[in-house]
Structure formats: C-alpha cells, structure tokens
Scaffold this active site. Structure first.
Site, PDB file in Angstrom:
ATOM      1  N   ASP A 120       0.821  -1.207   0.000  1.00 37.80           N
ATOM      2  CA  ASP A 120       0.000   0.000   0.000  1.00 37.80           C
ATOM      3  C   ASP A 120       0.858   1.262   0.000  1.00 37.80           C
ATOM      4  OD1 ASP A 120      -2.668   1.319   0.450  1.00 37.80           O
ATOM      5  OD2 ASP A 120      -1.654   1.982   2.273  1.00 37.80           O
ATOM      6  N   GLU A 144       1.220  -0.306  -5.124  1.00 35.95           N
ATOM      7  CA  GLU A 144       0.290   0.799  -5.356  1.00 35.95           C
ATOM      8  C   GLU A 144       1.136   2.072  -5.345  1.00 35.95           C
ATOM      9  OE1 GLU A 144      -3.369   3.399  -3.582  1.00 35.95           O
ATOM     10  OE2 GLU A 144      -1.856   2.520  -2.305  1.00 35.95           O
TER      11      GLU A 144
END
Length: 725
Positions: free
Chosen positions: A406, A459
């Site tokens: 993330d 990401e």
C-alpha cells in the site's frame, strides 16, 4: 517487613535484571531461592516428587519470598497457598536458562532473521519436560519488561523478563501458560515511567476489538490440501498470464442482517465468496488488509497486528481454510499489506519502549499528519527485519500468493503530503527516501528468493522509474504496479458528456505512451467508489440507460487494454451507491435485469480474457499492441489490435464513446478474413439495445487505417466491439 536495598527494585517492579535476584542462587554451601509472588500467603520449596525441602520466608509484604535449601535439586517446584485459600504447585520460571540461541541473537543483530516470528513473540513449548510458553520481545531502551496476563492478575511485578543485552531482546519461559492465554507486555520506559500495556508486535492472534490483548497461539495444526495449486501457481502469476483480480473488503462484501448485521466468518466466506468469484471468472481475490486493526473504518490500513489475521471473522486456522478453499477453486489470494505507517494506538507499536523505536524520532520524518499515523523508520535494520518477517510470515504460513504493498509513493518520497519546511531532505539534499528504496529492494529480493511462485504489487501513484524492473537492473523489483495514471485519465474521460468525448480522446490514448514501461495492473479499486467520488455507475453522465451503457463500454475497453485487471466488489453488478464499509453490498440490485446483465458481461470478459491469448500474453510488451484509430474525434471512436506472443493471433477492439450509433463504419484490419463479433457490450443479454453485426462481418480489399483490408461495421452507441478472425 522491609527488604534491604539489594532487593527493593524487585519489590517495586523496577529491577531490570530479575534473574540476578529471583530463582536459585548459590549462597555459601547451599542455595537461596527467591520468588516474587504478590498473591501468595505461604510458599514452600518441594522436589519433583512433592517432598518439602524448605518453607520460604516472606521478606516483604508485597510478596517477595526467600528460602534456603542446603541441596537444591535442578527441578524443584514452588507450592503456593494464595490469598483465596487455594493451593497450587508451580514451576519457577526463574530456574530456566537463556532461551534465544547465539545464532538467533547474531541474526537479530544483523537485522536479517528471516524467521524472526519463530523467535520473538509467544511460543508454547516444552522445556526440560515442563510445558509452558516462551516469550520474547524487542525493547532495547526499556528499563524493565514483564509479561502480564490473566494468570498473574496483570501484575508486572510477577514475571519480569531477562534482557539479552546484545540485541535488546527480553525473554522468559512461563511454565503452565498455554494456548489461549491472554497477555500483554508491561514496560518501564527509558526514563523509568510506566508505559501503557502493549500488545505483542508478533502476536499470532488477538482479541476481537474493542479488546486488544494478544492471545498465546500454538503452531498451526491445519492440514493444507492445496499442493497442486502451490506447485503450479508460479506461471499463473507471470506477466504473460491472464490475471483478473476481484478486490474485496471482507467486512462489507456481505453481512447477516438477521443476526444484528454481523460479519460473515472466514468459513462462511469460503463457502459463499469463493464460489461467487470463481463463477464470475476472476483468477484472483485481493483482500483489503486482514491484518489485525482496531478501527473498522480504517478498512484495515491502520494495522496493529502484523502477524495476526483479524479476529473479526474468526481464528487464524479458519483464515487458512479460506485461503485453502480459494486455491482448491483455482483462485490466487493477494493480501493488502501496509509497511509505510502504523497507528498511534497506545497498545500498538507507538513509542514502544518509551522511545521512537519503530518510528522516526523527528516528526518531519516519523509522523503522517494527513493520516494521523507514525512512519516506520525503514533505515533501521531491526524495523526492516520486522516488516520483512511479517511479509514472509503471510506468504509462508498462510500460503498467500501475493502482497499488494500500500501507498508506495508515501514510502518513496520524503516530502509526500508535506509542505515546505515539513520534511527532511536526504543526504544529497533530495526528496527521495534512499533508506526506503533500499528497503523495498531488499523486500522484493527476499520475498521472491524465499517463496517460489509469489508476486508483489505496488500501489505507486507517481512516475518513479523502474518499479517493476528487477533489482539487479536498478529497479525496485516489484512484480506489478497499479496504473493509477490510466485509472485517473480513463475515469475523467468517461465522466464527460458523450457529446464532447470525441474532443478528449487523448485522455484514452495518452496512457499507451507509457503502458509498457512497467508491468501494469489496471485498477478500478475501492478508492474510486468512496468519499464522495460516487459509484462507477454514478460517475457516468446522462440518463440511466446511458449510464449502464457507459459502464459496459468502460469494461469493454479495460479488459481489452494492455495490463492486468482489478475490479472492486460491487463493480461487477454496477452498484448504484458508493461503497459503505459498514454495510453489505446492495445485493438486491442483482435481481434487476440491467444489473444481472452487468454480472454476465464481467463473466464473459473474464472468460474471453483467459481464453484469448492476445488479451493477456503481451500485456507488458509494446509489439503486442497496435493502434488503428486513436484520433477519430468526429465519431468519438478508438480502435486497436491486440497481438499474441507469436504475432499470429489477434483481436480487434472498437470503442464508440459517442451517443450515436455509427453505421457502415470502415475499419482497417490486418487480414482478409471473416471476423467474428466475439463481444458486443450492447448485446441484449447484457442489458443493451442489441445493435450489432449479426455475429460476424467479412473483410474486403478496401484499405483503411493503414491496412489493405477493412471491415464495414455497425458500431452501437456507447459500446465496445471485440472482433477476431
């Protein structure tokens, strides 16, 4: 009775070297045995057979006892009469020697213990024939660390730990403490103050929120049945394979309204979610973080349990059963994992030993004002080791197939979400976080080297070069990167009125300039359907029929576009409202024809993307893509070819973004052949108007779009056609 100064620290709970005082110690020709037992009223030393060796003297009313034994056997015990009038015989934790091996200490000191979770944390085991639990925790700046739990009334004076000074790890073996026991660590901080009780950073199981104690968990006894999947998964995750990901938040996919809207359990999700995803034809399930977290509305992204599946849905072995079921259904499982930051909750990692241990000391480096979280100090070897051990744990112990890392941009840039003067430049004066770059390279090198067949996904929302380039070629070493640029440009384009889309086709074609610079995933994720952004359906302009048509067109473009695919739950049936993490998806909508048609379209897209090699084999290679029309502003049409790896088979995609149907539209093709209409998003079965080409069209020798042959097509409004010879 008052103790002398020599023992005062034990009584007061401030002694940092309890094994030097408690347990057996030679005194003259005999042995003195000391025990700190705050709830005891009488203590006797007995041998292994129960025969009394000595009656201990209470040397402080707080519970410090001392006995002198002329000849102390190595396996003596303590018989205790407590303040409730109950009697029990226990093993003395302070008669056991050191626990961590010299090799473990050396690896910890090097910051490269790849099985750190087997050393730190709580581990039930038997030592010298005595069953108990071995505890170990890293807290180098603490003055004293104790294990507290139900068995000692959460009293930090009862079981202070031994410090292994070489690496700042505290350890103790507690006989009689077994699986299921609740525990935390009580610490005196670097300045001597008592800190809030901390959960175990290496806990394998935690209480269900709002409670947050760690739970002693034995080594898993789960019997896996996914040998075939594990043996064969590697090729299924390579960049020439079809990868279609269903992203889901387990807490909101489906609930049980009849039972106070409770969550489904891991077992129930295995029975319901997995067949559903398989039926839609996806190849992978991606889970928003299931690592333990205190706050539901963080969606799991503010992790406190780096080795514990959240107790919201069940126990760790039940999560293993979920993954096992997915594998036996032919589905890979990707886990969202958050190494960039952690919450400030007092029971978590924050200021763990009274100092910034896991986080940076300087708030300009160590605090995310936007998220209200601390930032991991990735340049510290022990912290990097902790995170890499966590990643390895999920991949090894739960057979996870991939980790989606993330917010990589927040890790890479020192000035991420910071104004001038709120960040610290690197040693060269730049904004790049060099320590984080080294960490990410080490992370990917380790994971790919240690666990065959896995994949990592970044990401990463910027143009950082080489995210998916191998580390030995100067890259970060990820397997895939989310294509955030494609997502932003495409959604911006689709939100435009169809009347004007033709003037903005550059928002569709621009992405092909960089589409092959990385191994991309095209994400329509949870972040795009929340916080006022509206659902995908709600983003589309015009009346309802046009909105549905635009979503079908979007999917037709997306599944034909280079890159792996990701769709968030609810998108497959065009949920009308925004995603709500605190409620089920709107499953009642699937009873309506237009929503059921959308499900069928997604099913067919997934099937065709698997079956048709041109749609996946060369996703990351420029010679697998060829433009036919990218600037037909008058008609609002784009068209392109996808080629297979031999450049033999191909598929043509035509997208009409305008609100008008184009009859007798001339499109160049590379062969003089009969082209089947493989897909038409305007088909009646999907909820469309059923305008098309009767299933096939013959190419003729009229040149168009730089090709000597062409097709004369009917291209329905707001629709995508896929054609193949």
């Amino acid at each position: 009775m008052k103790v002398d100064a020599r023992l005062a620290a034990v009584v007061q709970g401030t002694n940092g070297d309890p094994f030097a005082i408690l347990g057996p110690h030679t005194l003259g020709t005999g042995t003195v045995i000391r025990a700190m037992l705050p709830r005891a009223r009488r203590v006797r030393v007995v041998d292994a057979g129960g025969a009394q060796l000595a009656d201990a003297e209470l040397v402080d009313d707080a519970g410090l006892f001392e006995a002198y034994v002329v000849t102390a056997p190595p396996h003596y015990r303590l018989r205790i009469d407590d303040d409730r009038g109950e009697s029990q015989t226990i093993e003395d934790p302070y008669r056991f020697g050191t626990l961590l091996s010299d090799f473990d200490l050396w690896l910890i000191g090097q910051g490269d213990h790849r099985e750190l979770y087997r050393v730190l944390g709580a581990h039930p085991q038997t030592i010298d024939g005595v069953a108990g639990t071995r505890f170990a925790v890293w807290a180098p700046n603490a003055r004293r660390v104790s294990v507290v739990g139900d068995w000692n009334a959460w009293d930090g004076r009862a079981h202070p730990m031994r410090l292994r000074r070489e690496v700042g790890v505290w350890e103790i073996f507690l006989p009689g403490v077994g699986e299921g026991a609740r525990y935390k660590y009580e610490l005196l901080g670097a300045r001597g103050g008592l800190l809030p009780l901390h959960a175990d950073p290496f806990a394998f199981r935690s209480e269900k929120r709002p409670a947050n104690a760690s739970i002693v968990t034995a080594e898993s006894r789960y019997v896996w049945r996914d040998e075939a999947w594990m043996r064969e998964r590697g090729p299924k995750q390579q960049r020439d394979a079809p990868i279609q990901i269903y992203e889901v938040h387990l807490g909101s996919w489906k609930r049980v309204p009849e039972e106070h809207d409770r969550f489904l359990t891991y077992r129930e999700l295995a029975d319901e979610l997995i067949p559903y995803v398989r039926g839609l034809g996806f190849t992978h399930i991606e889970l928003l973080p299931v690592t333990e977290h205190p706050f539901d509305l963080s969606w799991g992204y503010q992790t406190t349990g780096w080795f514990a599946p959240t107790s919201r849905f069940g126990e760790p072995d039940e999560f293993r059963a979920f993954v096992d079921a997915a594998h036996r259904a032919g589905l890979g499982v990707i886990l969202d994992w958050v190494p960039g930051h952690f919450p400030t909750d007092a029971h978590g990692l924050a200021r763990f030993d009274g100092t910034p241990l896991y986080e940076h000391a300087d708030a300009r480096e160590g605090y995310h004002a936007e998220w209200g979280t601390y930032v991991f100090n990735l340049g510290r070897g022990e912290v990097a080791n902790f995170l890499i051990a966590s990643a390895l744990y999920w991949l090894r112990e739960f057979h996870i197939d991939g980790l989606r890392v993330d917010a990589v941009a927040s890790i890479l840039y020192r000035d991420y979400s910071r104004n001038e003067g709120e960040w610290v430049p690197n040693v060269y004066g730049g904004r790049e976080n060099l320590e984080a770059v080294a960490f990410l390279r080490r992370l990917n090198t380790t994971l790919y080297g240690e666990v065959p067949g896995i994949a990592t996904f970044a990401e990463e929302s910027t143009a950082w070069p080489g995210v998916t380039v191998p580390v030995d070629h100067g890259g970060l070493g990820f397997g895939y990167k989310w294509n955030m640029g494609w997502m932003h440009d495409t959604l911006k384009f689709m939100e435009r009125d169809p009347l004007y889309r033709g003037y903005h086709l550059g928002e569709i074609s621009f992405g092909l300039i960089y589409a092959f610079s990385e191994n991309f995933v095209l994400p329509l994720s949870h972040d795009e359907v929340v916080h006022g952004k509206r659902s995908l359906l709600g983003r589309m302009p015009g009346p309802e029929a046009a909105q549905f048509a635009s979503v079908r067109l979007l999917y037709g473009l997306m599944w034909a576009h280079p890159g792996k695919k990701l769709l968030f739950a609810g998108g497959e049936f065009a949920q009308r409202g925004e995603w709500r993490a605190q409620a089920s998806l709107d499953w009642h909508l699937t009873r309506a024809a237009e929503h059921a048609g959308m499900q069928l379209l997604v099913t067919d897209l997934n099937r065709l993307a698997r079956e048709r090699a041109p749609l996946h084999q060369r996703d990351a290679e420029p010679d697998g893509f060829e433009w036919l029309a990218y600037d037909d502003a008058r008609n609002g049409v784009v068209a392109f070819i996808r080629w297979d790896e031999r450049r033999d088979g191909h598929l043509v995609c035509v997208c009409n973004f305008s609100g008008a149907t184009h009859h007798r539209y001339r499109l160049g093709v590379p062969r003089r052949a009969r082209y089947a209409e493989v897909l038409n998003t305007d088909a009646a079965v999907y909820g469309g108007g059923d305008t098309g080409n009767g299933g096939a069209v013959e190419a003729d020798d009229r040149p168009a779009h730089g090709k000597p042959q062409s097709l004369e097509l009917t291209v329905p409004a707001l629709s995508a056609l896929w054609l193949a010879p």
